[in-house]
Design a protein around this motif. Structure first.
Motif, short mmCIF file in Angstrom:
data_model
loop_
_atom_site.label_atom_id
_atom_site.label_comp_id
_atom_site.label_asym_id
_atom_site.label_seq_id
_atom_site.Cartn_x
_atom_site.Cartn_y
_atom_site.Cartn_z
N MET A 1 0.83 -1.20 0.00
CA MET A 1 0.00 0.00 0.00
C MET A 1 0.87 1.26 0.00
O MET A 1 1.79 1.40 0.81
N PRO A 2 0.60 2.20 -0.90
CA PRO A 2 1.36 3.45 -0.91
C PRO A 2 0.95 4.36 0.24
O PRO A 2 -0.07 4.14 0.90
N VAL A 3 1.72 5.41 0.47
CA VAL A 3 1.49 6.27 1.63
C VAL A 3 0.21 7.08 1.51
O VAL A 3 -0.31 7.57 2.52
N ASP A 4 -0.32 7.24 0.29
CA ASP A 4 -1.53 8.04 0.13
C ASP A 4 -2.81 7.22 0.26
O ASP A 4 -3.90 7.74 0.02
N LEU A 5 -2.69 5.95 0.65
CA LEU A 5 -3.87 5.12 0.91
C LEU A 5 -3.77 4.49 2.29
O LEU A 5 -2.67 4.31 2.84
N GLU A 6 -4.93 4.11 2.83
CA GLU A 6 -5.00 3.47 4.13
C GLU A 6 -6.03 2.34 4.09
O GLU A 6 -6.91 2.31 3.25
N ASN A 7 -5.88 1.38 4.99
CA ASN A 7 -6.95 0.43 5.33
C ASN A 7 -7.51 -0.34 4.14
O ASN A 7 -8.66 -0.14 3.72
N ILE A 8 -6.70 -1.23 3.60
CA ILE A 8 -7.18 -2.09 2.51
C ILE A 8 -8.16 -3.11 3.07
O ILE A 8 -7.87 -3.82 4.03
N TRP A 9 -9.34 -3.19 2.43
CA TRP A 9 -10.38 -4.13 2.87
C TRP A 9 -10.80 -5.04 1.72
O TRP A 9 -10.89 -4.63 0.56
N ALA A 10 -11.08 -6.28 2.07
CA ALA A 10 -11.83 -7.24 1.24
C ALA A 10 -11.34 -7.35 -0.20
O ALA A 10 -12.09 -7.11 -1.14
N PRO A 11 -10.08 -7.73 -0.42
CA PRO A 11 -9.62 -7.91 -1.80
C PRO A 11 -10.25 -9.15 -2.45
O PRO A 11 -10.51 -10.15 -1.78
N GLU A 12 -10.49 -9.05 -3.76
CA GLU A 12 -10.98 -10.18 -4.55
C GLU A 12 -10.13 -10.31 -5.81
O GLU A 12 -9.98 -9.35 -6.56
N LEU A 13 -9.60 -11.49 -6.05
CA LEU A 13 -8.83 -11.77 -7.25
C LEU A 13 -9.74 -12.38 -8.31
O LEU A 13 -10.42 -13.38 -8.06
N HIS A 14 -9.76 -11.78 -9.51
CA HIS A 14 -10.55 -12.28 -10.63
C HIS A 14 -9.64 -12.47 -11.84
O HIS A 14 -8.57 -11.85 -11.93
N PHE A 15 -10.07 -13.31 -12.77
CA PHE A 15 -9.42 -13.43 -14.08
C PHE A 15 -10.49 -13.20 -15.13
O PHE A 15 -11.37 -14.04 -15.33
N ILE A 16 -10.45 -12.02 -15.76
CA ILE A 16 -11.50 -11.60 -16.68
C ILE A 16 -10.85 -11.06 -17.94
O ILE A 16 -9.92 -10.26 -17.88
N GLU A 17 -11.35 -11.51 -19.07
CA GLU A 17 -10.87 -11.03 -20.36
C GLU A 17 -9.36 -11.13 -20.49
O GLU A 17 -8.69 -10.23 -21.01
N GLY A 18 -8.81 -12.24 -20.00
CA GLY A 18 -7.39 -12.51 -20.13
C GLY A 18 -6.50 -11.72 -19.20
O GLY A 18 -5.27 -11.71 -19.38
N GLN A 19 -7.07 -11.07 -18.19
CA GLN A 19 -6.28 -10.27 -17.26
C GLN A 19 -6.62 -10.64 -15.82
O GLN A 19 -7.78 -10.93 -15.50
N TRP A 20 -5.59 -10.62 -14.99
CA TRP A 20 -5.80 -10.74 -13.56
C TRP A 20 -6.20 -9.37 -13.02
O TRP A 20 -5.61 -8.35 -13.40
#
Length: 468
Positions: free
Chosen positions: A86-105
């Motif tokens: 996380m960079p310094v200009d963001l805080e508090n990452i919540w609830a990540p979801e990994l998807h594979f859509i249209e050939g991209q993660w």
């Protein structure tokens, strides 16, 4: 398919020397079941399944971390990689979801800028392997400038829809579930459309009112949208269900049918079950719910991750029993190898360790102590095939309500020792590592890194995941 062997376990009483264990004392306890807790610390779990592996992530707060494994039940012990800090200009990452859509993660997650509320973001990676290449950060464009979390994607035909939990305005009065059509993987169009707001008694146990964590799964011609209602910080957190025909317009609220009662809620042994994801067995015939629940009664946001199977009714609507208690077993997913289970009471105890009865434990008798670094519990394993193994100890501290920090606890063999964290919990929970074990005799030793705090051990389980 990789060939998998078994581990021959020699569980000797304290009066035996390890080298003196003969064939008559060797026991082979092969089981086809497991208990529901698969990760002892975490919230907001997510599983993505590919042809080869399961990818797992959860809220870590300050980064995005993935784990991957060929097995669903030991995915939390899989190959771990921090894919983004996380960079310094963001805080508090919540609830990540990994998807594979249209050939991209793509990883969708919520975070906030200092002095602001949460918004939705996305990370994009176009490499074949999500553990390689660069992840590029983008905001999810087109959303209004209000609180938004728990974004996920529904795909119907050629159209992707973004679904999330957010505020109707700028005040924290209620979280509703909204939907919008996507024009790209990182943008939506049009005004957000409300599809669910807290309205039934079970959704309104705490304030602010909560509908959050939408997750979608399609069965035949029915879209199932499972969400979480009431406050995640208390026992009343539970799962609700919306359904819709796949040929209906998801942007129209009246096309969604909402159950009046929760489909999955607390029992007298499991508290605050919610924020789920979905997975299938390797052969695709079984469906599994991954979710978090409290680590003790009224533990708030101290949670562990659990796994439980579910089924369907004739209309394609999800059906799930009540949450399994931590000492209840369920059959392993189809295609997963048997595991070997050793009761701690049968291992070699040295120091001041004692064996006591505990009806809450799976084995009903546990080993207690480890207040000194001289206390050791030794399991002797005779390995008949060299390979990689997941080794899981199920442990807890009876003083979970007074612990100020996790206990540092060691698990090792002759090649390496790993220090693991035992968070406070009223349940026997897994601490797990991957060891390369060599054919022949192996010792698995449990001990405390620091001592002082009491730890209780129910059992050890060993799963072969690969061979040399």
């Amino acid at each position: 398919m990789k060939k998998r062997g078994f581990v021959w376990l020699c569980m000797c009483g304290a009066a035996w020397v390890l080298s003196g264990c003969g064939h008559a004392a060797t026991q082979r306890t092969v089981v086809e079941d497991f208990t529901p807790i698969i990760d002892n610390d975490g919230a907001d779990p997510w599983i993505l399944q590919t042809d080869d592996v399961y990818y797992y992530t959860k809220t870590t707060g300050n980064n995005l971390t993935l784990w991957r494994s060929e097995q669903l039940t030991d995915v939390a012990a899989g190959e771990e990689k921090v894919i983004w800090e996380m960079p310094v200009d963001l805080e508090n990452i919540w609830a990540p979801e990994l998807h594979f859509i249209e050939g991209q993660w793509i990883v969708y997650f919520a975070a906030n800028k200092p002095s602001e509320t949460h918004r939705m973001y996305a990370l994009i990676n176009d490499q074949a392997d999500p553990y390689s290449g660069e992840w590029v950060l983008k905001a999810v464009d087109g959303m209004d400038d209000t609180f938004a979390i728990d974004g996920t994607v529904l795909t119907l035909g050629d159209t992707n829809y973004f679904i999330w939990s957010g505020w109707p305005g700028y005040e924290n009065v209620a979280q509703n579930i909204y939907i919008a059509a996507m024009t790209s993987l990182t943008s939506v169009q049009g005004e957000k459309q409300l599809i669910s707001a807290p309205e039934y008694a079970w959704e309104m146990k705490q304030t602010p009112l909560i509908n959050e964590a939408p997750q979608v799964i399609i069965k035949e011609n029915t879209v199932n949208l499972v969400y979480s209602g009431s406050g995640s910080w208390d026992n009343d957190y539970a799962l609700g269900l919306l359904t819709m025909a796949t040929d209906a317009d998801p942007l129209v609220k009246d096309n969604w049918q909402k159950e009046t009662e929760p489909i999955f809620q607390q029992t007298d042994a499991v508290f605050g079950p919610g924020h789920n994801g979905f997975a299938k067995s390797k052969d695709g015939t079984e469906d599994w719910l991954i979710y978090h629940a409290a680590r003790w009664d009224h533990s708030g946001w101290a949670r562990s991750i659990r796994l439980q199977s579910f089924t369907w009714d004739e209309a394609g609507k999800l059906v799930i029993d009540q949450p399994l208690g931590d000492g209840e077993t369920q059959t392993l997913p189809v295609g997963e190898p048997s595991r070997l289970r050793l009761a701690a009471k049968d291992a070699v105890a040295t120091g001041d360790l004692t064996t006591i009865a505990d009806e809450t434990a799976l084995t009903k008798q546990i080993v207690s102590g480890f207040e000194s670094t001289n206390d050791r519990l030794t399991f002797q394993a005779k390995i008949d095939q060299t390979g990689d193994y997941t080794v899981i100890a199920y442990v807890k501290s009876p003083d979970y309500l007074t612990l100020s920090a996790p206990i540092q606890f060691n698990m090792g063999n002759k090649e390496e020792v790993q220090t693991l964290l035992v968070p406070p919990s009223q349940y026997y929970q897994p601490i797990q590592v991957r060891f390369s074990l060599v054919e022949g005799s192996e010792e698995i030793i449990l001990s405390s890194e620091i001592g002082v705090d009491t730890v209780q051990v129910d059992r050890l389980e060993i799963i072969q995941i690969d061979e040399e």
